[in-house]
Design an enzyme around this catalytic site. Sequence first.
Site, PDB file in Angstrom:
ATOM      1  N   ASP A   1       0.864  -1.172   0.000  1.00 57.03           N
ATOM      2  CA  ASP A   1       0.000   0.000   0.000  1.00 57.03           C
ATOM      3  C   ASP A   1       0.912   1.237   0.000  1.00 57.03           C
ATOM      4  O   ASP A   1       2.138   1.136   0.064  1.00 57.03           O
ATOM      5  CB  ASP A   1      -0.941  -0.029   1.221  1.00 57.03           C
ATOM      6  CG  ASP A   1      -2.171   0.839   1.011  1.00 57.03           C
ATOM      7  OD1 ASP A   1      -3.208   0.556   1.615  1.00 57.03           O
ATOM      8  OD2 ASP A   1      -2.084   1.800   0.214  1.00 57.03           O
TER       9      ASP A   1
ATOM     10  N   GLU B   1     -10.682   6.648   4.498  1.00 61.06           N
ATOM     11  CA  GLU B   1      -9.677   6.029   5.360  1.00 61.06           C
ATOM     12  C   GLU B   1      -9.768   6.537   6.799  1.00 61.06           C
ATOM     13  O   GLU B   1     -10.870   6.762   7.319  1.00 61.06           O
ATOM     14  CB  GLU B   1      -8.295   6.241   4.744  1.00 61.06           C
ATOM     15  CG  GLU B   1      -8.184   5.624   3.339  1.00 61.06           C
ATOM     16  CD  GLU B   1      -6.773   5.557   2.831  1.00 61.06           C
ATOM     17  OE1 GLU B   1      -6.550   5.873   1.655  1.00 61.06           O
ATOM     18  OE2 GLU B   1      -5.875   5.164   3.592  1.00 61.06           O
TER      19      GLU B   1
HETATM   20  C1  GLC Z   1      -4.381   4.276   0.051  1.00 61.63           C
HETATM   21  C2  GLC Z   1      -5.285   3.120   0.356  1.00 61.63           C
HETATM   22  C3  GLC Z   1      -5.364   2.106  -0.744  1.00 61.63           C
HETATM   23  C4  GLC Z   1      -5.154   2.763  -2.077  1.00 61.63           C
HETATM   24  C5  GLC Z   1      -3.740   3.314  -2.118  1.00 61.63           C
HETATM   25  C6  GLC Z   1      -3.454   4.053  -3.435  1.00 61.63           C
HETATM   26  O1  GLC Z   1      -3.671   4.659   1.199  1.00 61.63           O
HETATM   27  O2  GLC Z   1      -5.047   2.415   1.570  1.00 61.63           O
HETATM   28  O3  GLC Z   1      -6.647   1.485  -0.651  1.00 61.63           O
HETATM   29  O4  GLC Z   1      -5.331   1.825  -3.128  1.00 61.63           O
HETATM   30  O5  GLC Z   1      -3.469   4.163  -1.019  1.00 61.63           O
HETATM   31  O6  GLC Z   1      -4.240   5.198  -3.538  1.00 61.63           O
END
Ligand code: GLC
Length: 727
Positions: free
Chosen positions: A305, A501
């Site tokens: 991530d 988030e």
């Molecule tokens: C974010 C999220 C993830 C996402 C990634 C790219 O922090 O946790 O779900 O795909 O970053 O944007």
Amino acid sequence: MMRTALLSAAVAFLTLTGATNAQPPAEAAAADYRDSTAAVDDRVDDLLARMTLDDKIGQMTQADRDAILTQSDVATYRLGSILSGGDGTVSPNNAQTWADTYDNLQRQALSTPLGIPMIYGIDAVHGANAVRGATIYPHNIGLGATRDPELVERIGGAVAEEVSGTGIDWTFAPCLCVARNDRWGRTYESFGETPELVTSMATIVDGFQGTGGPGSKPSSVLATAKHYIGDGGTTNGTDQGNTQLTEAELRAYHLPPFKEAVERGVGSVMVSFSSWNGAKLHGHKYLLTDVLKGELGFDGFVVSDWAGIDQLDGRTGFTGAEVSQAINAGLDMIMVPNDYKTFIGLLRDEVNAGRIPMSRIDDANRRILTKKFELGLFEHPLTDRSYTGTVGSAAHRDLARQAVRESQVLLKNDGGVLPLAKSGKLFVAGKSADDIGNQSGGWTMSWQGHSGDITPGTTVLEGIRAAVTDPSRVTFDRYGNGIDGSYTAAVAVVGETPYAEGRGDRTGAMGLDTEDLQTLTRLRASGVPVVVVLVSGRPLDIAAQLPDWPALVAAWLPGTEGGGVSDVLFGDYRPTGKLPMTWMRSVSQQPINVADGKDPLFEYGYGLTYDAGTDPDPDPDRDPGDESCTATTKVVNAWSGGFQAEVTVRNPGTVQLTGWEAAWDLGSRTITNLWNGQLTTSGGRATVRNSPWNGTVPPGGTVTFGYTANGSADNLPPPACTGATTP
Ligand code: GLC
């Protein structure tokens, strides 16, 4: 599909001029990686043999587009992947600009000695949601309420077309998180609180990729099962928190959706920021390598991530030790995403020091390159502009509206306030009645989303005004000012404003905000019956106010097609949605889930519908025993100039159907053959009634009919379905 000679020309030029640093393979490979007729494994073998360590390290590096200040860095550093994070955008923000941006970056990748195309990822989690004008579908919590995996697969297919039209090859979706505590700011990204419901919706992987896996259809985009594993099970629902479960519990609640996605050939898995019993997933070799790759047999690639490896040592930034720990644990690609130069240097040092074996580097590259070959990126590296026009198309918006209809959950309807009469005098209020941003939620035009007119669509108020007989009899005031007893009913569209988030974590109260409560008080004081429409990413603590509400609809985060909400409010579609989450009686009950012994306000799976005969504007063509049904069309075969389709008629209600009919506009198509139904066509519209042997459809049951037709299989409008319960 647009073919490009660009790739072969670039490689031919570089080979002729000797400008390539590729080492010719010691022995003649079984195939040349540029040969599209060769087996993928052989192409990978040949390409790996030609790659330098820097080529291989580049393939494992994913950079955020906004961090690439010099486009030639894509070539210089051999970047294998680029992403647009939640706030990534282009100017002007439209599909064409996204496609041009993608193509320019891809041309940089193709200019490298081996011409390996890059793969571009984005969070298309409920549509091509970074693109202004795109169709925005209900967030996953609403799709879970539909209990309609086939519809969700079709949504994946439509999203894949719009994403492909912007050039992008890879979506960081679906989130297969099982949300166990509604305090979690990502609850709305979950299809529901049970592994069974979430697993059932993994059909969206086939929608994104094609039923034959990555590249099995022209609009195929790589899907991502995320976030592995246990992101929805953290203590107190803390985002990026700690999932304190036994291994048996972790496997029971959080593994099944990933197992299903792997069996459906999902091309990538994204690792969760969270920890399992204190151990960060981004460094967890047992779960990433032994379980995911070994036990489940996942053969795609694992991506971190956003800066996920930085968290391994608890300090900001990343170190060589963190790079080694993550890659040796089983990560194949690192979403750096900003300081890609430092990352590349550290990874090279770790390999040269022997702390990361070359076999691990080669395995990661094999996984990444296999997906690139399967997707056809080597043959078709640039945008297929034939899909660009699908962005925000009428057909996709119709599909989204069907999803909105099916996602509405009717939780209360005292005295049959609903469905509303289209002839009524209505007062509409609430901060989310006329706000596309609020009804779309996070991950819409920006990471956190925001209120306001952020992209073209239909607000709930606009849907209401379009549905009624006389729009001048609909009054709107956000705060409820001006209401009096002369109105037939009031509709209050209230709930949450956008978030994403951790910023959406609710550690305290989970009720309505002051503005909403004051608006509802104003409406109630008028004595007019109030219909509450809750636009939220999760159940809210509303038990105290519920007695004052004659009717309540959970609308979730419906996206751009607010007309689907008014379809239910006026009975043009009888509600069929079922709760994907147990609804708390009090915030003190969190976490609260099905069969946990607590006493909820509404049970998991709860949802009302309208009894037959409650239609306030009786439709003269409608039999008194009409019941709703849904019809979904699947193209099972296509050829130039024609196609074969199968239509599934489903009875989502609680009463057995004794007959049904499905109708849709043919456009320029003509039906050449039809079976298991009785066809009539008039005015360019096909109407199929059941055959004598398939008119009976039990609650929850399905029957199918099929047909062949001349014309295009693209953008088939979803049939409108009417069921009958009278013999
Ligand atoms: C974010 C999220 C993830 C996402 C990634 C790219 O922090 O946790 O779900 O795909 O970053 O944007």
